[in-house]
Enzyme design. Structure first.
Site, PDB file in Angstrom:
ATOM      1  N   HIS A  45      -2.099   9.491  13.072  1.00  0.00           N
ATOM      2  CA  HIS A  45      -3.173   8.510  12.835  1.00  0.00           C
ATOM      3  C   HIS A  45      -4.514   8.948  13.416  1.00  0.00           C
ATOM      4  O   HIS A  45      -5.262   8.147  13.985  1.00  0.00           O
ATOM      5  CB  HIS A  45      -2.776   7.146  13.383  1.00  0.00           C
ATOM      6  CG  HIS A  45      -1.620   6.523  12.652  1.00  0.00           C
ATOM      7  ND1 HIS A  45      -1.397   6.706  11.307  1.00  0.00           N
ATOM      8  CD2 HIS A  45      -0.613   5.703  13.094  1.00  0.00           C
ATOM      9  CE1 HIS A  45      -0.303   6.030  10.941  1.00  0.00           C
ATOM     10  NE2 HIS A  45       0.179   5.426  11.992  1.00  0.00           N
ATOM     11  N   GLN A  76       3.437   4.442   2.729  1.00  0.00           N
ATOM     12  CA  GLN A  76       4.390   4.599   3.816  1.00  0.00           C
ATOM     13  C   GLN A  76       5.099   3.267   4.028  1.00  0.00           C
ATOM     14  O   GLN A  76       4.456   2.243   4.283  1.00  0.00           O
ATOM     15  CB  GLN A  76       3.692   5.019   5.107  1.00  0.00           C
ATOM     16  CG  GLN A  76       4.641   5.406   6.247  1.00  0.00           C
ATOM     17  CD  GLN A  76       5.124   6.840   6.142  1.00  0.00           C
ATOM     18  OE1 GLN A  76       4.654   7.602   5.288  1.00  0.00           O
ATOM     19  NE2 GLN A  76       6.060   7.227   6.989  1.00  0.00           N
ATOM     20  N   ASP A 131      10.887   4.905   7.634  1.00  0.00           N
ATOM     21  CA  ASP A 131       9.560   5.401   8.007  1.00  0.00           C
ATOM     22  C   ASP A 131       9.300   6.601   7.120  1.00  0.00           C
ATOM     23  O   ASP A 131       9.410   7.751   7.550  1.00  0.00           O
ATOM     24  CB  ASP A 131       9.502   5.770   9.487  1.00  0.00           C
ATOM     25  CG  ASP A 131       8.073   5.984   9.986  1.00  0.00           C
ATOM     26  OD1 ASP A 131       7.132   5.825   9.174  1.00  0.00           O
ATOM     27  OD2 ASP A 131       7.893   6.304  11.176  1.00  0.00           O
ATOM     28  N   GLU A 185       1.801   1.017   3.969  1.00  0.00           N
ATOM     29  CA  GLU A 185       0.529   1.681   4.227  1.00  0.00           C
ATOM     30  C   GLU A 185       0.181   2.604   3.056  1.00  0.00           C
ATOM     31  O   GLU A 185       0.695   3.718   2.966  1.00  0.00           O
ATOM     32  CB  GLU A 185       0.615   2.485   5.525  1.00  0.00           C
ATOM     33  CG  GLU A 185       1.095   1.694   6.727  1.00  0.00           C
ATOM     34  CD  GLU A 185       1.694   2.602   7.793  1.00  0.00           C
ATOM     35  OE1 GLU A 185       1.023   3.579   8.185  1.00  0.00           O
ATOM     36  OE2 GLU A 185       2.842   2.341   8.218  1.00  0.00           O
ATOM     37  N   HIS A 221      -2.700  -0.906   8.606  1.00  0.00           N
ATOM     38  CA  HIS A 221      -1.439  -0.887   9.345  1.00  0.00           C
ATOM     39  C   HIS A 221      -0.981  -2.274   9.808  1.00  0.00           C
ATOM     40  O   HIS A 221      -0.451  -2.425  10.904  1.00  0.00           O
ATOM     41  CB  HIS A 221      -1.584   0.049  10.544  1.00  0.00           C
ATOM     42  CG  HIS A 221      -0.314   0.718  10.963  1.00  0.00           C
ATOM     43  ND1 HIS A 221       0.746   0.048  11.545  1.00  0.00           N
ATOM     44  CD2 HIS A 221       0.062   2.019  10.881  1.00  0.00           C
ATOM     45  CE1 HIS A 221       1.708   0.908  11.824  1.00  0.00           C
ATOM     46  NE2 HIS A 221       1.326   2.113  11.423  1.00  0.00           N
ATOM     47  N   TYR A 254       1.548  -5.261  10.223  1.00  0.00           N
ATOM     48  CA  TYR A 254       2.987  -5.534  10.193  1.00  0.00           C
ATOM     49  C   TYR A 254       3.162  -6.931   9.606  1.00  0.00           C
ATOM     50  O   TYR A 254       2.744  -7.919  10.198  1.00  0.00           O
ATOM     51  CB  TYR A 254       3.583  -5.524  11.594  1.00  0.00           C
ATOM     52  CG  TYR A 254       3.647  -4.191  12.305  1.00  0.00           C
ATOM     53  CD1 TYR A 254       4.879  -3.633  12.639  1.00  0.00           C
ATOM     54  CD2 TYR A 254       2.494  -3.511  12.701  1.00  0.00           C
ATOM     55  CE1 TYR A 254       4.962  -2.438  13.328  1.00  0.00           C
ATOM     56  CE2 TYR A 254       2.572  -2.316  13.388  1.00  0.00           C
ATOM     57  CZ  TYR A 254       3.807  -1.786  13.700  1.00  0.00           C
ATOM     58  OH  TYR A 254       3.882  -0.592  14.391  1.00  0.00           O
ATOM     59  N   ASN A 271      -1.253   8.809   9.316  1.00  0.00           N
ATOM     60  CA  ASN A 271       0.070   9.430   9.330  1.00  0.00           C
ATOM     61  C   ASN A 271       0.019  10.754  10.105  1.00  0.00           C
ATOM     62  O   ASN A 271      -0.843  10.930  10.970  1.00  0.00           O
ATOM     63  CB  ASN A 271       0.618   9.591   7.908  1.00  0.00           C
ATOM     64  CG  ASN A 271       2.121   9.398   7.843  1.00  0.00           C
ATOM     65  OD1 ASN A 271       2.872  10.079   8.529  1.00  0.00           O
ATOM     66  ND2 ASN A 271       2.554   8.457   7.030  1.00  0.00           N
ATOM     67  N   ARG A 272       0.909  11.676   9.787  1.00  0.00           N
ATOM     68  CA  ARG A 272       1.092  12.858  10.637  1.00  0.00           C
ATOM     69  C   ARG A 272       0.539  14.130  10.020  1.00  0.00           C
ATOM     70  O   ARG A 272       0.588  14.313   8.804  1.00  0.00           O
ATOM     71  CB  ARG A 272       2.584  13.033  10.958  1.00  0.00           C
ATOM     72  CG  ARG A 272       3.115  11.954  11.880  1.00  0.00           C
ATOM     73  CD  ARG A 272       4.635  12.025  12.028  1.00  0.00           C
ATOM     74  NE  ARG A 272       5.084  11.066  13.038  1.00  0.00           N
ATOM     75  CZ  ARG A 272       5.314   9.770  12.798  1.00  0.00           C
ATOM     76  NH1 ARG A 272       5.139   9.286  11.568  1.00  0.00           N
ATOM     77  NH2 ARG A 272       5.700   8.973  13.766  1.00  0.00           N
TER      78      ARG A 272
END
Length: 361
Positions: free
Chosen positions: A117, A294, A255, A321, A189, A191, A91-92
């Site tokens: 990431h 997440q 998100d 996540e 991660h 999808y 993440n950030r």
């Protein structure tokens, strides 16, 4: 929880796998398969990534429910993080910097002014060693050096994927800080599209997330530091809701990090989320031991050519996540993501796939 506890005991016995391959073969990019009955998972050691997850639907028909590519080499150029293990810090991190023990560390900024990431060459963009491989389990490992992407200290990381029981996939991400305190937050991660990776969007999927709060963000998706209740907002998935029903109030998609109810970063697994898809009858349960998850609905996944030439568009998949809270290094009120020298980081997930029983005609 009895079955989960049994599986964890089995994991502790099973993690020491030996495959007898030559050392140089452990570093070649490749594709590896785990299989048990009708349940199979393909992976690549580029980013320790899942390439496919094949499970039956209500009629016994098999489909791949993970977005991705046919070739392992396609993951080298991938910009979507399909199926990857991301870190050193997922993440950030706001402003691409943090202060720890009196020292300020400047990181690689790869998301505007922020770090996403782990930076441009985070763990998801690297070749991992194949530590071991059996028909139902594989372990990848990576040695992260002091100063990599700006992070302090050496860290040894590994991720084990293991098929357990009937249509269950265990993911165990581990890390050990060797010489300095450092933040560690690994995340997975993939999808998911329970109708099949090439079945269209996930707007009709029903989602339940066991979290009464979120960590709201600013325009750069950096948490403000507030932990807010979801009640009365589009973020409320405490009861199963279709993604479509929520998008009318949040047209940009999801998100956001959810603060999981009763969760701490420990060995105790909690039910994190449930996703179901009515046409296939498939359901996915996610259990984890992390404080956050997440929820991302592939809001900007436009014109990505994937498996079989199928083109993925916005909302083609969803990510759940499990993680430490984003930007935890800059918010003392968030659960700590710092790992001290000699300390072990252990991140557990169990994905359980089922399908409603349908009488065949």
């Amino acid at each position: 929880m009895g079955e989960i506890s049994v599986m964890l005991c089995f994991l502790l016995v099973s993690l020491a796998l030996v495959n007898g391959k030559k050392e140089e073969d452990s570093y070649k990019i490749g594709v590896f398969e785990l299989k048990k009955g009708d349940f199979s998972v393909k992976l690549t050691n580029w980013g320790a990534s899942i390439m496919s997850i094949v499970v039956p639907d209500s009629y016994g028909k098999l489909a791949d429910i993970a977005l991705g590519y046919d070739s392992a080499l396609s993951y080298v150029e991938d910009k979507t993080n399909f199926g990857r293990t991301v870190g050193r810090v997922a993440n950030r991190i706001g402003g691409a910097k943090f202060t720890l023990n009196g020292a300020t560390y400047k990181l690689n900024a790869n998301d505007g002014n922020n770090t996403l990431h782990g930076g441009a060459k985070g763990f998801g963009n690297l070749l991992w060693k194949v530590q071991s491989h059996k028909p139902d389990a594989i372990t990848f490992s990576y040695d992260s050096y002091d100063g990599e992407q700006g992070f302090p200290g050496k860290v040894f990381v590994s991720v084990t994927y293991m098929i357990m029981g009937s249509n269950k996939l265990l993911v165990h991400m581990k890390a050990k800080a060797i010489d300095k305190a450092t933040p560690v937050n690994l995340a997975h991660h993939t999808y998911f599209n329970l109708g099949g990776h090439n079945s269209g969007d996930i707007k009709s999927n029903k989602v339940q997330i066991f979290a009464s709060h979120i960590t709201p963000t600013d325009s750069g998706l950096i948490p403000t530091g507030v932990i807010s209740p979801v009640k009365g907002t589009p973020f409320d998935f405490l009861t199963p809701q279709t993604v479509r029903s929520k998008l009318k109030d949040l047209p940009g998609g999801f998100d956001i990090n959810y603060a999981l109810d009763g969760a701490t970063s420990s060995e105790k697994l909690k039910k994190t989320a449930v996703v179901s898809e009515s046409k296939s009858g498939r359901t996915m349960e996610l259990w984890s031991n992390q404080p956050g998850v997440q929820f991302y609905t592939a809001n900007t996944l436009a014109n990505v050519k994937g498996k079989g030439g199928y083109v993925y568009g916005n909302y083609a998949g969803l990510c759940l996540e499990t993680q430490a809270f984003p930007d935890a290094v800059n918010h003392p009120n968030f659960p700590s993501a710092i790992v001290n020298p000699g300390q072990d980081y252990s991140h557990l997930m169990i994905f359980r796939f089922t399908a409603k029983s349908v009488r065949k005609i």
